[in-house]
Write a protein that holds these residues in place. Structure first.
Motif, PDB file in Angstrom:
ATOM      1  N   VAL B   5      45.812  29.647  42.469  1.00 32.62           N
ATOM      2  CA  VAL B   5      45.820  31.082  42.214  1.00 32.62           C
ATOM      3  C   VAL B   5      46.554  31.281  40.892  1.00 32.62           C
ATOM      4  O   VAL B   5      47.667  30.768  40.721  1.00 32.62           O
ATOM      5  CB  VAL B   5      46.557  31.843  43.336  1.00 32.62           C
ATOM      6  CG1 VAL B   5      46.540  33.339  43.051  1.00 32.62           C
ATOM      7  CG2 VAL B   5      45.945  31.536  44.682  1.00 32.62           C
ATOM      8  N   VAL B   6      45.934  31.983  39.970  1.00 32.34           N
ATOM      9  CA  VAL B   6      46.558  32.254  38.678  1.00 32.34           C
ATOM     10  C   VAL B   6      47.016  33.700  38.686  1.00 32.34           C
ATOM     11  O   VAL B   6      46.218  34.617  38.925  1.00 32.34           O
ATOM     12  CB  VAL B   6      45.568  32.018  37.517  1.00 32.34           C
ATOM     13  CG1 VAL B   6      46.237  32.337  36.182  1.00 32.34           C
ATOM     14  CG2 VAL B   6      45.065  30.585  37.553  1.00 32.34           C
ATOM     15  N   GLU B  23      49.442  27.032  44.582  1.00 34.29           N
ATOM     16  CA  GLU B  23      48.411  26.463  45.439  1.00 34.29           C
ATOM     17  C   GLU B  23      47.737  27.568  46.241  1.00 34.29           C
ATOM     18  O   GLU B  23      48.397  28.456  46.771  1.00 34.29           O
ATOM     19  CB  GLU B  23      49.080  25.459  46.400  1.00 34.29           C
ATOM     20  CG  GLU B  23      48.131  24.700  47.275  1.00 34.29           C
ATOM     21  CD  GLU B  23      48.829  24.168  48.526  1.00 34.29           C
ATOM     22  OE1 GLU B  23      48.127  23.835  49.495  1.00 34.29           O
ATOM     23  OE2 GLU B  23      50.085  24.111  48.545  1.00 34.29           O
ATOM     24  N   ARG B  24      46.414  27.490  46.328  1.00 32.76           N
ATOM     25  CA  ARG B  24      45.687  28.521  47.062  1.00 32.76           C
ATOM     26  C   ARG B  24      45.721  28.221  48.564  1.00 32.76           C
ATOM     27  O   ARG B  24      45.394  27.122  48.986  1.00 32.76           O
ATOM     28  CB  ARG B  24      44.244  28.546  46.580  1.00 32.76           C
ATOM     29  CG  ARG B  24      43.473  29.684  47.156  1.00 32.76           C
ATOM     30  CD  ARG B  24      42.163  29.858  46.425  1.00 32.76           C
ATOM     31  NE  ARG B  24      41.498  31.037  46.915  1.00 32.76           N
ATOM     32  CZ  ARG B  24      40.837  31.868  46.154  1.00 32.76           C
ATOM     33  NH1 ARG B  24      40.745  31.659  44.863  1.00 32.76           N
ATOM     34  NH2 ARG B  24      40.238  32.922  46.673  1.00 32.76           N
ATOM     35  N   ARG B  25      46.133  29.200  49.357  1.00 31.18           N
ATOM     36  CA  ARG B  25      46.237  29.008  50.806  1.00 31.18           C
ATOM     37  C   ARG B  25      45.292  29.982  51.510  1.00 31.18           C
ATOM     38  O   ARG B  25      45.017  31.060  50.997  1.00 31.18           O
ATOM     39  CB  ARG B  25      47.674  29.291  51.282  1.00 31.18           C
ATOM     40  CG  ARG B  25      48.752  28.671  50.397  1.00 31.18           C
ATOM     41  CD  ARG B  25      49.343  27.434  50.957  1.00 31.18           C
ATOM     42  NE  ARG B  25      49.782  27.594  52.339  1.00 31.18           N
ATOM     43  CZ  ARG B  25      50.083  26.575  53.123  1.00 31.18           C
ATOM     44  NH1 ARG B  25      49.969  25.347  52.671  1.00 31.18           N
ATOM     45  NH2 ARG B  25      50.490  26.785  54.353  1.00 31.18           N
ATOM     46  N   LEU B  85      40.328  39.298  45.139  1.00 28.34           N
ATOM     47  CA  LEU B  85      40.825  39.679  43.815  1.00 28.34           C
ATOM     48  C   LEU B  85      40.265  38.773  42.742  1.00 28.34           C
ATOM     49  O   LEU B  85      40.150  37.556  42.928  1.00 28.34           O
ATOM     50  CB  LEU B  85      42.359  39.611  43.776  1.00 28.34           C
ATOM     51  CG  LEU B  85      43.120  40.607  44.638  1.00 28.34           C
ATOM     52  CD1 LEU B  85      44.614  40.258  44.626  1.00 28.34           C
ATOM     53  CD2 LEU B  85      42.915  42.031  44.155  1.00 28.34           C
ATOM     54  N   GLU B  86      39.957  39.385  41.605  1.00 28.42           N
ATOM     55  CA  GLU B  86      39.503  38.612  40.468  1.00 28.42           C
ATOM     56  C   GLU B  86      40.705  37.936  39.813  1.00 28.42           C
ATOM     57  O   GLU B  86      41.783  38.530  39.721  1.00 28.42           O
ATOM     58  CB  GLU B  86      38.840  39.556  39.473  1.00 28.42           C
ATOM     59  CG  GLU B  86      37.800  38.901  38.606  1.00 28.42           C
ATOM     60  CD  GLU B  86      36.991  39.962  37.877  1.00 28.42           C
ATOM     61  OE1 GLU B  86      37.056  39.990  36.641  1.00 28.42           O
ATOM     62  OE2 GLU B  86      36.325  40.774  38.569  1.00 28.42           O
ATOM     63  N   GLN B  87      40.515  36.708  39.333  1.00 27.57           N
ATOM     64  CA  GLN B  87      41.632  35.998  38.696  1.00 27.57           C
ATOM     65  C   GLN B  87      41.431  35.949  37.185  1.00 27.57           C
ATOM     66  O   GLN B  87      40.292  35.939  36.733  1.00 27.57           O
ATOM     67  CB  GLN B  87      41.715  34.583  39.262  1.00 27.57           C
ATOM     68  CG  GLN B  87      42.056  34.621  40.740  1.00 27.57           C
ATOM     69  CD  GLN B  87      42.680  33.319  41.204  1.00 27.57           C
ATOM     70  OE1 GLN B  87      43.368  32.649  40.454  1.00 27.57           O
ATOM     71  NE2 GLN B  87      42.446  32.987  42.469  1.00 27.57           N
TER      72      GLN B  87
END
Lengths: 632, 255
Positions: B5-6, B23-25, B85-87
């Motif tokens: 995730v940024v 880290e994406r969870r 959500l857009e990153q």
């Protein structure tokens, strides 16, 4: 009763602005007293907003013959008789008038077609006894009290210290509480405040368990610190695990018991690991295990029983939905319009956070830590007929003279397990009797606020400034938030639904290791504006103290009672449908009760918690004799 | 789905933007990502930094604490799900309130506004005085929705009439006035509340942009509340003008 409102320059401090704190404030302000209320958040954002389902009171509008005495019995039995009885009776008898008071304050309670208050069912009772405002009753009750306090604030009787955190109470040479030390969370400024009496209404310590249904602010830090400073913390081992919550990454979101009160059903697929969507599984392939096992109470068994059953279906039988740690809570058979009217708030929460419409799909839920029955020990005073003495300074008083506790931070009303919709009630009732008790204490106490020596205040302020200076200089390798997370995982693993002595022994060692690691933490942030890491470090130590006490008390209580369940110490099931008819069982039950129907009294020492088991005062002349608890 | 995730965060003390990769969870939301940053406060280029400060409490969208701008839209961070959500995700504090630090602002003016409009039922006391007035379920349903306002500030943040210098009280307090004027007991003091909405900064300052009702996370009918209060305020002003009875603060019924 009447108070003398010809106000002396008395000043009272209430710490915490949830339901209990605000009700305490209202009782003080109504008597013309000046009150300072301290809260880490604007009081309107307190954790009471999370209470969903409702508030109990035996108003008996449904022709069921309900009565406050039945409410007393349900509450005492629900708590496995580990609650002093006169305060419980006082609370249940005051409940109808408390609901009416809230109604007069403008709480938008749901109504019947005749315009009367509506009531719904909740766990642990067979009556419709729960008044509700949609499924955000706690929010609505808190707002009503917040509005009344705002009125007193505009009249100049109440001063709010929002974004201030309690650090400790200030003790004089006689050991009495004379004020508090607190920190302004935005400027990091530390101050000492003198008072004629102080009330802690600081909620429960859910964050000790990391993820729970609690708000992030429920660290229990104030309670932990007060325990370190000599307040007795009782029944720390009793923490309620709510049967139905949505497991989440940041917290577990409560799915109110009212979902079952309105007809929601708990089930799992009969076929292990069934991969079909819940709504596609036909009726005859579903196992409604609560209804099957408890035909009388069904899905509305008390919470400790519900959590244990779900836990066992998932962990022991491996029958969680799709092989995961979840079961179904199903309301899809209820018309969507009814759901929106009576359960709107929680339908929205599920939809928003899971992205699935619970009106069409069964919800996936699992038990989560929810409420602390234990807390700061508080006294009460009753007459020979077991009625509480109005205005007695002993009501809600901790063992520290001048220090009071109300709400979830006290230990008083729920014994070994709280019934749903009794918490809003106990918070408000404790405030209603706690406020007048503080006034009586201030009237009787010889030294007044004006007599608090400046040196006492300066000393407390200096001591805390020094402590924070040390925290700002912490530069070790450990991250406090990581320790907090690990503490939570440990506590959930060993001290929730099922407890085992070897695991508790290990956990005590681990908590002591965490205390050592705390000393090697980095403060992460050296700023002097809203430095949340510095305040978290202070909170974390206090949380470790509560965790430590919880583990020691859990280890020592070798029985199963309410939320505290050790498989090693479970009584055999009675052989008769009425337990009283099984003599052998009754002998075993009595032996257990004689040994363990006691409050665990936790006292802090520098070597670790000291826990003594002490008889309940009211069992010498009980309102109800304890009896075996069964819901079959 | 990316592994990371940024997130870009507007920081203060001093003002700067910092980027974090975490880290994406599964089921992550903006708060759980901020918690991950707390546990390892390193920027994307490996620099140690202080964990960002933010307000939070319930994480169920009932307390209003964690309101901030997420990808330029004001909302509660707890219900901002990462999957939706857009990153890169940008987080910045609300701009219509004094900044405290990083993502935390001071919304005291909203609570002061509730004082100004006397947003309470003036009960006689907490004594046992029996039940409150009967109410039709339809009225309860309207009032319940109005009463779910959590003073989060979304409606002020998007309002062109609200600014650091502009005096407009905002939709939240006006809607609360409607709530109390709509209650059988609260109605007895309706005129006091309406008079509080008359001076500069009151209901007449609404520019009818209707952004508020779009931004409200609780779907409160804010524009209807404003229209209703504008009507009631006008009626009150006329009564006060005809009867010159401001001092008494009581409602005079016009036949």
């Amino acid at each position: 009763m009447r108070y003398d409102a010809r106000a002396m320059p008395e000043r009272y401090i209430v710490v915490g602005g949830g339901l209990a704190g605000l009700m305490t404030v209202i009782k003080l302000a109504e008597a013309g007293k000046h009150v300072d209320v301290f809260s880490i958040v604007p009081v309107k954002r307190s954790h009471s907003v999370c209470a969903q389902g409702g508030i109990n009171g035996a108003v008996n509008t449904k022709g069921e013959g309900d009565h406050p005495d039945i409410h007393v019995k349900d509450t005492l039995k629900g708590g496995d008789f580990l609650a002093e009885q006169p305060p419980v009776r006082g609370m249940c008898h005051a409940a109808p008038q408390i609901i009416y008071l809230l109604d007069r304050m403008g709480v938008p309670f749901n109504r019947t077609s005749e315009g009367l208050l509506d009531f719904r069912r909740f766990g642990g009772t067979l009556h419709h006894r729960t008044a509700f405002a949609g499924a955000s009753t706690g929010q609505q009750l808190l707002y009503a009290l917040d509005e009344q306090v705002r009125r007193y604030e505009s009249e100049g009787l109440v001063r709010k210290f929002e974004y201030w955190e309690y650090l400790s109470f200030i003790k004089d040479e006689q050991g009495a509480c004379r004020g508090i030390a607190a920190i302004d969370l935005r400027t990091m400024q530390i101050e000492a405040f003198a008072a004629d009496a102080v009330c802690l209404a600081t909620g429960g310590p859910g964050i000790v368990y990391g993820r729970s249904t609690n708000s992030t602010i429920n660290t229990g830090s104030a309670n932990g610190r007060s325990y370190m400073d000599g307040a007795i913390y009782a029944n720390a081992e009793f923490v309620q695990v709510h049967p139905t919550a949505i497991p989440g990454e940041d917290k577990h979101r409560l799915m109110s018991e009212s979902a079952r009160g309105e007809g929601g059903r708990v089930w799992v697929p009969k076929q292990k690991g069934d991969k079909r969507l819940g709504r596609e599984i036909p009726e005859n392939e579903r196992w409604y295990f609560l209804e099957e096992k408890y035909p009388k109470y069904g899905n509305l068994v008390p919470r400790d029983v519900g959590s244990r059953e779900i836990f066992s279906v998932v962990k022991d039988l491996g029958m969680g939905v799709g092989g995961e740690d979840v079961v179904y809570l199903d309301v899809t058979h209820i018309p969507a319009a009814t759901l929106d009217r009576k359960l709107g708030g929680i339908m929205e929460i599920y939809e928003k956070f899971q992205g699935v419409d619970p009106r069409k799909n069964p919800m996936k839920i699992f038990p989560a830590v929810h409420y602390s029955m234990g807390g700061l020990w508080v006294d009460y005073e009753a007459d020979g007929k077991n009625d509480l003495v109005p205005g007695s300074p002993r009501q809600q008083s901790t063992n520290i003279p001048g220090l009071y506790a109300t709400g979830e931070c006290d230990y008083a009303y729920h014994g070994a397990n709280r019934l749903g919709a009794n918490s809003l009630l106990s918070c408000i009732y404790a405030g209603m009797i706690g406020g007048p008790a503080m006034i009586s204490h201030a009237r009787n106490a010889a030294p007044k606020k004006g007599d608090v020596p400046a040196s006492l205040l300066q000393g407390a302020k200096g001591q805390w400034a020094e402590r924070f200076d040390k925290i700002y200089k912490m530069e070790g390798p450990e991250n406090p938030y990581l320790i907090g997370q690990q503490m939570g995982e440990l506590m959930v693993k060993v001290s929730t639904v099922v407890k085992k002595n070897p695991e508790l022994d290990d956990a005590v060692v681990k908590i002591q290791e965490m205390k050592e690691r705390w000393k090697k933490c980095s403060v992460l942030d050296t700023g002097r504006t809203l430095n949340q890491s510095a305040t978290y470090l202070n909170q974390l130590w206090n949380m470790l103290e509560i965790a430590h006490l919880n583990l020691v008390a859990s280890r020592l209580r070798d029985e199963s009672r309410g939320s505290h369940y050790k498989p090693e110490f479970v009584l055999p099931k009675p052989k008769t449908s009425r337990p009283q008819d099984d003599k052998e069982f009754m002998a075993a039950w009595k032996a257990r009760n004689d040994k363990w129907l006691k409050n665990s009294m936790g006292k802090w020492t520098s070597q670790g918690p000291s826990v003594l088991f002490q008889d309940l005062q009211s069992l010498k002349n009980p309102i109800l004799a304890p009896e075996p608890r069964h819901y079959d | 789905m990316t592994e990371k995730v940024v997130v870009r965060i507007e920081r203060s003390h001093p003002h700067r933007w910092e980027e974090f990769h975490v880290e994406r969870r599964p089921n992550a939301n903006v708060i759980s990502v901020l918690m991950q940053i707390q546990r390892n406060p390193l920027t994307a280029d490996g620099q140690r930094t202080s964990p960002p400060s933010w307000d939070a409490a319930c994480l169920e969208e009932v307390c209003g604490s964690c309101t901030m701008n997420v990808n330029g839209r004001v909302r509660q961070a707890c219900s901002a799900l990462i999957d939706h959500l857009e990153q890169p995700i940008t987080l910045s504090p609300m701009k219509k309130f004094p900044l405290v630090r990083d993502l935390a602002v001071d919304r005291q003016k909203m609570f002061d506004a509730l004082k100004r409009v006397r947003a309470w039922i003036p009960i006689d006391g907490t004594y046992d005085l029996g039940p409150g007035p009967r109410q039709a379920p339809e009225d309860q349903e309207i009032n319940y929705v109005l009463s779910t306002c959590m003073t989060c500030g979304c409606c002020l943040e998007v309002c062109p009439q609200v600014g650091e210098s502009a005096a407009f009280i905002g939709a939240a307090a006006i809607s609360q006035t409607r709530l109390f004027n709509n209650h059988p007991t609260g109605r007895m003091n309706a005129s006091e509340r309406l008079r509080a909405l008359m001076p500069e900064g009151g209901v007449a300052d609404c520019g009818k942009a209707a952004n508020c009702v779009q931004a409200c996370p609780k779907n409160i009918p804010l524009t209807s509340s404003i229209a209703e209060m504008a009507r009631q305020t006008t009626r009150q002003a006329l009564r006060d003008w005809f009867f010159h009875d401001e001092s008494k603060g009581s409602v005079i019924t016009v036949a």
